[in-house]
Design an enzyme around this catalytic site. Structure first.
Site, mmCIF file in Angstrom:
data_model
loop_
_atom_site.group_PDB
_atom_site.id
_atom_site.type_symbol
_atom_site.label_atom_id
_atom_site.label_comp_id
_atom_site.label_asym_id
_atom_site.label_seq_id
_atom_site.Cartn_x
_atom_site.Cartn_y
_atom_site.Cartn_z
ATOM 1 N N LYS A 87 4.697 2.175 16.033
ATOM 2 C CA LYS A 87 5.743 1.974 15.027
ATOM 3 C C LYS A 87 5.770 3.112 14.016
ATOM 4 C CE LYS A 87 7.208 -1.365 11.490
ATOM 5 N NZ LYS A 87 6.801 -2.551 10.718
ATOM 6 N N GLN A 88 4.596 3.541 13.593
ATOM 7 C CA GLN A 88 4.488 4.597 12.588
ATOM 8 C C GLN A 88 3.163 5.311 12.761
ATOM 9 O OE1 GLN A 88 4.257 1.505 9.356
ATOM 10 N NE2 GLN A 88 2.923 3.027 8.413
ATOM 11 N N TRP A 133 0.820 -1.216 0.000
ATOM 12 C CA TRP A 133 0.000 0.000 0.000
ATOM 13 C C TRP A 133 0.852 1.263 0.000
ATOM 14 C CZ3 TRP A 133 -0.713 3.385 4.423
ATOM 15 C CH2 TRP A 133 -0.001 3.002 5.567
ATOM 16 N N ASP A 134 2.145 1.104 0.191
ATOM 17 C CA ASP A 134 3.067 2.242 0.143
ATOM 18 C C ASP A 134 2.928 3.020 -1.170
ATOM 19 O OD1 ASP A 134 3.841 0.317 1.995
ATOM 20 O OD2 ASP A 134 5.970 0.724 1.793
ATOM 21 N N GLU A 162 1.944 -1.465 13.327
ATOM 22 C CA GLU A 162 2.028 -2.922 13.419
ATOM 23 C C GLU A 162 2.530 -3.409 14.776
ATOM 24 O OE1 GLU A 162 2.762 -3.775 8.657
ATOM 25 O OE2 GLU A 162 4.480 -3.627 10.001
#
Length: 762
Positions: free
Chosen positions: A602-603, A359-360, A490
């Site tokens: 994580k992000q 999906w990046d 994640e």
């Protein structure tokens, strides 16, 4: 501590000095590609030290059978892997019967490696003293042609500097290669034919299972002091290798050089029976032009790319080097000319993530390609997903969904899901939202609505159907909930009501219906075709909207924020600044169980939603959520710093925005995550571009107009970039006193700067 051996330079990546501990990292950083193929910066000559060999062909993959300890229904049968393709760069170099090998030399001096990003070539030079006490000087230059996408060229020169020497060059092709990243240590390639004639060599092989046929080819020319040598080559052949040996006595101070033209022809572009003849045709064209002219053509091709995509920064050489490295790698990885190809998270620089599509692409890469290329490049990326719609519907059916609902894969080469970690394969379903958002983003930026009635609406309907079926009605909450998901963060698995997932699900349904109505009104023929094909009814549309209009979002009255998911505040809320720095990154020091129980992100997760849908919220809402979530974010995903940089700039926190920018732009050069030897983070590099253009430049599209809110980091003197907005090439130059806008083509463009409407003319 981050690595710090790359010499700051505005146009080149430079390594001075040879260190065996850096070889694998440099193999990643100095990688080259041309959109169709690429390779890590492995040495041409023999190297027996630790190394990660990698040559890759876009679109050629192998279905490596899934390996898990406990099989679960719905698991994909395989993990798609980009293959380490046959090696064409190899040149054995023998000096007085001793093989040149930098790992075993007595001494290596004046070692320098340069990746010239402005002109698109890689060079290496050094002096080496072998065990036989002969000292030689070596100069090597190679590039992958942008003009001839199946061609690579090497110029390898050796000069004895302390005595005469007998030098042997053995250029070779080797199909007996394997992937470092393999589940079962399978042999991925089968060699079927070898051919040697005069100074040319060919190896034909095909991939097992997927049957991609490839011819790896070469032609070599020998020169003494720049003049063609009369020395004839001797053909050598092994089971999976062909080589040609050239042996010549060279006086001290003279230079023997080999030019090698090589590459791949594949069944993706040629009939499999014509691969050798296709290779010979490439060689005939290339050798008739010659190395120097091909190099000049390469420089011109890169000049054309940079004329549109460059970002120039004055006053901060590390920031300048960082952004150009990111832009260079993005252009090496994907050129947009082949809609069958996409962008892997490592591009052509390594094997991690299998070289597959994530999906990046939709969330991070499309904005870069839309603004720096012709819009057809971004359209090809959207077409790639449309071409895989039937597979996305199959993927959803395997998980129990029906009626044309589509779940796009987390990881794919051909549209099939090929990722086998349950918490991602089954639960990281927000990827569906990124596909829909890319359609919205493309139309918003380019103004090209034609994609939606032609292809996009079918995708949107299938995605909306998935969200409709995936949601559950909670009688307790009297709302629709989405259970058992993994959000962008994640470091939390199997959570309920992830805010980002729920929000994008609601938006996807509403956006699909909005476009359904528009197409019905304005594109009647397309509407009739789509309704007939999808069998969509008004009853189903009403049921979808009921889910969207009654979606549940976890919320904390105490903090006045949306919660990342149900129960987020039940964690022990220790901020990142209070962590022992010796335990960072936590993914390399903590058990997975401990990570899952922690509050660490994580992000960008909730903030990813605020980035996508900034226009849905007030600035104070964004600030409140940024202040709450950023202190718990460890940024151990390459996709994280750019979103935070953009939002920090929006909130006028330029020191913080710059810090995040520098981290994302030099993530690989400085090896923040201590993993660059596995390959570079290609897709996050587009986020670096976004950090400047959307962050510092404040570029947004609102109601068909470009808006800017320019800011500048205090350490910069100025910066400028260009964007192609609806075929208007707009140049934006920003310094501490003013911002200057100019059009580089004919016409005029109305933009909005800090809320004020401005007319920009040619």
């Amino acid at each position: 501590m981050n690595q710090d051996y790359i010499t700051p330079n505005s146009w080149s990546i430079i390594e001075d000095g040879f260190d065996v501990e850096r070889v694998q990292s440099s193999e990643s950083l100095f990688s080259i590609g041309n959109g169709s193929m690429g390779q890590r910066a492995n040495f041409e000559e023999t190297y027996t030290g630790p190394s990660f060999q990698g040559s890759y062909i876009g679109g050629v993959f192998y279905p490596d059978k899934t390996r898990v300890g406990w099989w679960k229904n719905g698991y994909p049968e395989y993990f798609a892997k980009v293959l380490n393709a046959p090696n064409w760069i190899g040149i054995n170099v023998v000096i007085n019967d001793e093989m040149l090998d930098l790992f075993s030399c007595k001494a290596v001096k004046n070692f320098k490696r340069e990746l010239n990003m402005k002109e698109g070539w890689l060079s290496r030079s050094f002096e080496a003293t072998l065990q036989n006490d002969v000292t030689i000087k070596v100069n090597v230059k190679r590039f992958l042609s942008l003009e001839h996408e199946e061609l690579g060229i090497i110029d390898y020169a050796v000069t004895p500097i302390n005595s005469d020497a007998t030098i042997t060059f053995q250029p070779y092709l080797d199909s007996g290669i394997t992937n470092q990243d393999t589940n079962w240590d399978d042999q991925f390639w089968k060699t079927t034919n070898k051919e040697l004639n005069a100074n040319q060599g060919f190896i034909e092989c095909h991939t097992l299972k997927t049957s991609y046929h490839v011819c790896t080819y070469m032609e070599s020319h020998l020169f003494l002091n720049g003049k063609t040598s009369e020395t004839k080559g001797k053909s050598l052949e092994k089971e999976m290798e062909v080589s040609i040996s050239y042996k010549e006595h060279v006086a001290k101070g003279n230079t023997l050089s080999l030019q090698k033209y090589a590459g791949y022809t594949t069944s993706l572009n040629h009939d499999k029976s014509e691969l050798v003849s296709a290779a010979k045709s490439v060689l005939k064209k290339a050798t008739s032009v010659g190395f120097e002219s091909l190099l000049e053509n390469q420089k011109q091709a890169w000049s054309d790319i940079w004329s549109m995509s460059d970002i120039t920064i004055e006053g901060d050489i590390k920031a300048q080097q960082g952004i150009r490295f990111n832009i260079f790698q993005l252009n090496q990885t994907y050129t947009g000319t082949d809609h069958r190809l996409n962008i892997g998270p490592k591009g052509f620089t390594g094997e991690k993530y299998g070289g597959s599509t994530y999906w990046d692409t939709e969330a991070y890469c499309i904005p870069f390609y839309m603004a720096t290329k012709d819009q057809t490049v971004a359209r090809n990326l959207l077409k790639y997903r449309y071409n895989h719609l039937d597979k996305a519907i199959e993927n959803a059916e395997k998980l129990g969904f029906s009626g044309g609902a589509a779940l796009y894969p987390m990881v794919t080469m051909n549209g099939e899901e090929s990722h086998n970690e349950w918490e991602i394969t089954f639960e990281e379903i927000h990827r569906n939202g990124a596909i829909a958002y890319a359609i919205f983003n493309y139309h918003r930026f380019t103004g090209d609505y034609s994609y939606i009635p032609e292809m996009g609406l079918e995708v949107l309907i299938a995605i909306a159907r998935f969200w409709h079926q995936r949601a559950t009605f909670s009688t307790q909450k009297d709302k629709y909930v989405i259970l058992g998901v993994t959000g962008p963060n994640e470091y939390e698995n199997n959570v309920n009501n992830n805010f980002y997932t729920n929000y994008i699900a609601k938006w996807c349904i509403e956006y699909a219906v909005e476009n359904l109505r528009k197409v019905e009104k304005e594109f009647g023929d397309d509407y009739a075709r789509i309704i007939q094909k999808t069998r969509l009814t008004n009853t189903e549309v009403d049921a979808m909207l009921k889910v969207a209009h009654n979606m549940y979002f976890p919320y904390s009255e105490e903090h006045g924020i949306y919660l990342q998911q149900d129960g987020f505040l039940d964690k022990e809320m220790v901020k990142v600044d209070d962590l022992d720095q010796k335990l960072r990154p936590i993914n390399q020091h903590w058990s997975w169980d401990r990570i899952l129980r922690s509050p660490y992100i994580k992000q960008a997760d909730t903030l990813q939603g605020f980035y996508f849908f900034e226009h849905h919220f007030k600035k104070e809402d964004i600030e409140k959520h940024f202040d709450f979530y950023e202190p718990f974010t460890v940024h151990e995903s390459s996709l994280s710093p750019c979103v935070h940089s953009i939002q920090a700039a929006l909130l006028d926190r330029m020191d913080q925005a710059y810090e995040f920018y520098l981290r994302t732009s030099r993530l690989d050069l400085d090896d923040y995550n201590k993993e660059v030897k596995e390959g570079c983070h290609i897709t996050s590099m587009a986020g670096t571009w976004m950090s400047i253009v959307e962050g510092f430049g404040g570029m947004r599209v609102k109601k068909d107009q470009l808006h800017f809110a320019p800011k500048i980091p205090k350490g910069w003197t100025s910066y400028f970039f260009k964007v192609n907005f609806r075929n208007h090439i707009l140049k934006v130059e920003i310094n501490h006193e003013e911002t200057h806008f100019s059009l580089e083509n004919e016409g005029e463009l109305q933009i909005v700067v800090d809320g004020k409407v401005i007319e920009v003319k040619s």
